[in-house]
Structure formats: C-alpha cells, structure tokens
Design a protein around this motif. Structure first.
Motif, PDB file in Angstrom:
ATOM      1  N   ALA A 125      67.413   5.754  46.452  1.00  0.00           N
ATOM      2  CA  ALA A 125      68.054   5.652  45.135  1.00  0.00           C
ATOM      3  C   ALA A 125      67.219   6.465  44.152  1.00  0.00           C
ATOM      4  CB  ALA A 125      68.145   4.200  44.680  1.00  0.00           C
ATOM      5  N   VAL A 126      67.787   7.553  43.625  1.00  0.00           N
ATOM      6  CA  VAL A 126      67.087   8.420  42.687  1.00  0.00           C
ATOM      7  C   VAL A 126      67.589   8.121  41.282  1.00  0.00           C
ATOM      8  CG1 VAL A 126      66.489  10.786  42.075  1.00  0.00           C
ATOM      9  CG2 VAL A 126      66.917  10.196  44.471  1.00  0.00           C
ATOM     10  N   ILE A 127      66.673   7.790  40.378  1.00  0.00           N
ATOM     11  CA  ILE A 127      67.007   7.438  38.998  1.00  0.00           C
ATOM     12  C   ILE A 127      66.523   8.554  38.072  1.00  0.00           C
ATOM     13  CG2 ILE A 127      66.790   5.693  37.194  1.00  0.00           C
ATOM     14  CD1 ILE A 127      68.102   4.688  39.743  1.00  0.00           C
ATOM     15  N   ASP A 128      67.377   8.951  37.109  1.00  0.00           N
ATOM     16  CA  ASP A 128      66.941   9.968  36.149  1.00  0.00           C
ATOM     17  C   ASP A 128      66.522   9.311  34.840  1.00  0.00           C
ATOM     18  OD1 ASP A 128      69.266   9.323  34.786  1.00  0.00           O
ATOM     19  OD2 ASP A 128      70.213  11.285  35.026  1.00  0.00           O
ATOM     20  N   ASP A 129      66.159  10.129  33.837  1.00  0.00           N
ATOM     21  CA  ASP A 129      65.661   9.591  32.579  1.00  0.00           C
ATOM     22  C   ASP A 129      66.774   9.070  31.674  1.00  0.00           C
ATOM     23  OD1 ASP A 129      66.818  11.966  31.846  1.00  0.00           O
ATOM     24  OD2 ASP A 129      64.993  12.868  31.020  1.00  0.00           O
ATOM     25  N   GLN A 130      68.022   9.132  32.148  1.00  0.00           N
ATOM     26  CA  GLN A 130      69.140   8.563  31.397  1.00  0.00           C
ATOM     27  C   GLN A 130      69.672   7.287  32.051  1.00  0.00           C
ATOM     28  OE1 GLN A 130      72.132  11.521  30.031  1.00  0.00           O
ATOM     29  NE2 GLN A 130      70.818  13.082  30.940  1.00  0.00           N
ATOM     30  N   ASP A 131      68.846   6.693  32.926  1.00  0.00           N
ATOM     31  CA  ASP A 131      69.227   5.467  33.635  1.00  0.00           C
ATOM     32  C   ASP A 131      70.509   5.662  34.439  1.00  0.00           C
ATOM     33  OD1 ASP A 131      67.071   3.928  33.047  1.00  0.00           O
ATOM     34  OD2 ASP A 131      67.984   2.844  31.397  1.00  0.00           O
ATOM     35  N   ARG A 132      70.547   6.770  35.176  1.00  0.00           N
ATOM     36  CA  ARG A 132      71.659   7.038  36.086  1.00  0.00           C
ATOM     37  C   ARG A 132      71.107   7.172  37.501  1.00  0.00           C
ATOM     38  NH1 ARG A 132      74.331  12.351  33.623  1.00  0.00           N
ATOM     39  NH2 ARG A 132      72.179  12.999  34.074  1.00  0.00           N
ATOM     40  N   VAL A 133      71.924   6.822  38.478  1.00  0.00           N
ATOM     41  CA  VAL A 133      71.513   6.896  39.867  1.00  0.00           C
ATOM     42  C   VAL A 133      72.360   7.950  40.584  1.00  0.00           C
ATOM     43  CG1 VAL A 133      73.071   4.996  40.531  1.00  0.00           C
ATOM     44  CG2 VAL A 133      71.133   5.584  42.006  1.00  0.00           C
ATOM     45  N   LEU A 134      71.723   8.728  41.450  1.00  0.00           N
ATOM     46  CA  LEU A 134      72.384   9.811  42.180  1.00  0.00           C
ATOM     47  C   LEU A 134      73.172   9.235  43.352  1.00  0.00           C
ATOM     48  CD1 LEU A 134      72.703  12.899  42.518  1.00  0.00           C
ATOM     49  CD2 LEU A 134      70.635  12.843  43.946  1.00  0.00           C
TER      50      LEU A 134
END
Length: 262
Positions: A125-134
């Motif tokens: 689970a990859v999380i970005d700095d906008q609290d979204r998951v890939l």
C-alpha cells in the motif's frame, strides 16, 4: 515533513532500529523529546504518528508511546499441538500443490486432512502526501467481479519480500515507492491453505514509466483514503492482502487522530 522534522524522524527511527528501546519500553514524554530534539510539539506528533503508522511504535493511553512487543495477554499453557505423521502429494504444478496430511489432534483419532500450498506473496500500500493510496481497478475471473486492489505478487525463490514488493509495484503501476516498511505477515486461510502474505506500506512514489505486466495491471488511480470505508461497504476491495493493508492504515490513522486530539 520538512528537513527538521525528517531529521527527528530519522533519529528516532534509528534509535528504534538499533534496539535502544526494548519491546514494551515507554518512550520519553513528549515534553522530554521536544526539549532534547529541539522540535515543536506539533511537528513531533507528526513524527510519532508516522512511526505508529509504520508499526515502530504503539499508543497506550494518553500520549504514551511504547515499543511494540509487550502485551497483557499471556499465552495459554498445557495445550498440545497436532501430531503430523506424514504427508503425500495429490497434485502439483508451478502454481499450486494439493496434499493430504496424516494428522492426529490431541485426544482425537488420526485422519487425513487436505492442505493446499500456494506461493509466498508480497502486497504493498503506497500512500502519497495527499492521503491517497495507489490502487488498480481490475477484473478477477474467479469471483467474476471488478474491484480495487493493491499491487502485489509472488516472491521469487531466494528473493527478499521487500524487493518483491518494490518490483511488483513498479511492474503493475509504473510508480516506484520512495520508502517501504513491513507491517505484518499473515496466512489468509490458515485452516487449510499455506500461502504466507507479507504486507508493506510505502510513503511517497515517483512515476518511472508505464506498467510492464499487462496481464496483472488495470486502471491505475490514486484513491483517497477517505473513500476506503465506502469502497469496502460496496464490496469493491478485492483480496485479503488489500483489506489487511488498508485496515492497518485506517487503524493507524484513527490512533493518530485520537493522539492529536489529546
């Protein structure tokens, strides 16, 4: 996180990795850490929340951070394991092995039990700095259903599961995680199926190309974490690895929110 916050994160992460705190040990108070590390309390809580989300710390009570490992529940004593008298193959190919095991539970007559052996798997689970998951929107022919999945795949012979997690994410999505943290190992169907699953959480990613595994890929999207409970309620999250990873993240975020509110 900014440079100062990142440095504090790396300092605390290094202490934990070096074993300066034993399992169950309580971290110094927020006040003590603020004074020692020269960081504001809000920024410190961001660091501590990240360490909690990555599984390096856990929260006990009001702003009390401890190293995971110590639990209040004791292991029951006096119970005996099943005896395994032997096993034989019924079917075997590169994807699945079906066996019959000769087993004897304590106090029960021995019998043959089916065991299915599948591959070792890594899911990320990859999380970005906008609290979204890939995630990927894919069709699975066994349940005959479209749904959202996290990237993941089979751990090759001799391969480190972390390398698998990175490789599969790049092959299936075209994004490379900037960091990876292992959060849990589990068996999805422990009563009959042997298929170890390794769950990783990544923070940040860079686009390095297009997906190369066309059989495994699908529509790629950064999905807001806020949408996950709704997607779960609609039955659109496929696979135990996807569910375990996302539930871990949601639980960590809930702890983070409770801690910040205190």
């Amino acid at each position: 996180m900014g440079p100062k916050t990142t440095k504090v994160y790396e300092t605390l992460r290094g202490r934990l990795a070096a074993g300066e705190y034993a399992p169950g040990d309580k971290l110094p108070s927020e006040r003590a850490l603020v004074e020692e590390l020269g960081i504001g309390r809000t920024a410190l809580r961001q660091v501590l929340a990240r360490l909690v989300s990555e599984g390096h710390l856990e929260v006990r009570g009001r702003s009390s951070y401890r190293v995971p490992g110590a639990v209040s529940v004791q292991r029951p004593e006096g119970l005996e394991p099943w005896r395994i008298h032997g096993e034989r193959d019924v079917y075997d190919n590169r994807w699945v092995k079906l066996q019959l095991w000769d087993v004897e539970p304590p106090g029960v007559k021995r019998f043959e039990h089916h065991v299915v052996r599948l591959h070792h798997v890594a899911v990320t689970a990859v999380i970005d700095d906008q609290d979204r998951v890939l995630m990927m929107w894919r069709y699975r022919f066994v349940p005959q259903q479209f749904g959202w999945e996290l990237p993941g795949g089979i751990v090759d012979q001799g391969e480190d599961p972390a390398d698998t997690a990175l490789r599969e994410t790049v092959e299936e999505t075209g994004w490379r995680p900037k960091s990876l943290e292992h959060v849990v190992s589990y068996q999805p169907m422990v009563g009959m199926v042997d298929s170890p699953h390794e769950i990783f959480v990544g923070h940040g990613a860079e686009k390095v190309g297009e997906p190369t595994d066309l059989e495994e890929t699908g529509h790629i999207e950064w999905v807001p974490l806020a949408d996950i409970p709704g997607l779960m309620a609609r039955g659109e999250l496929l696979g135990s690895g996807t569910l375990v990873a996302l539930l871990h993240i949601l639980a960590a975020r809930r702890i983070q929110g409770l801690t910040t509110a205190q």
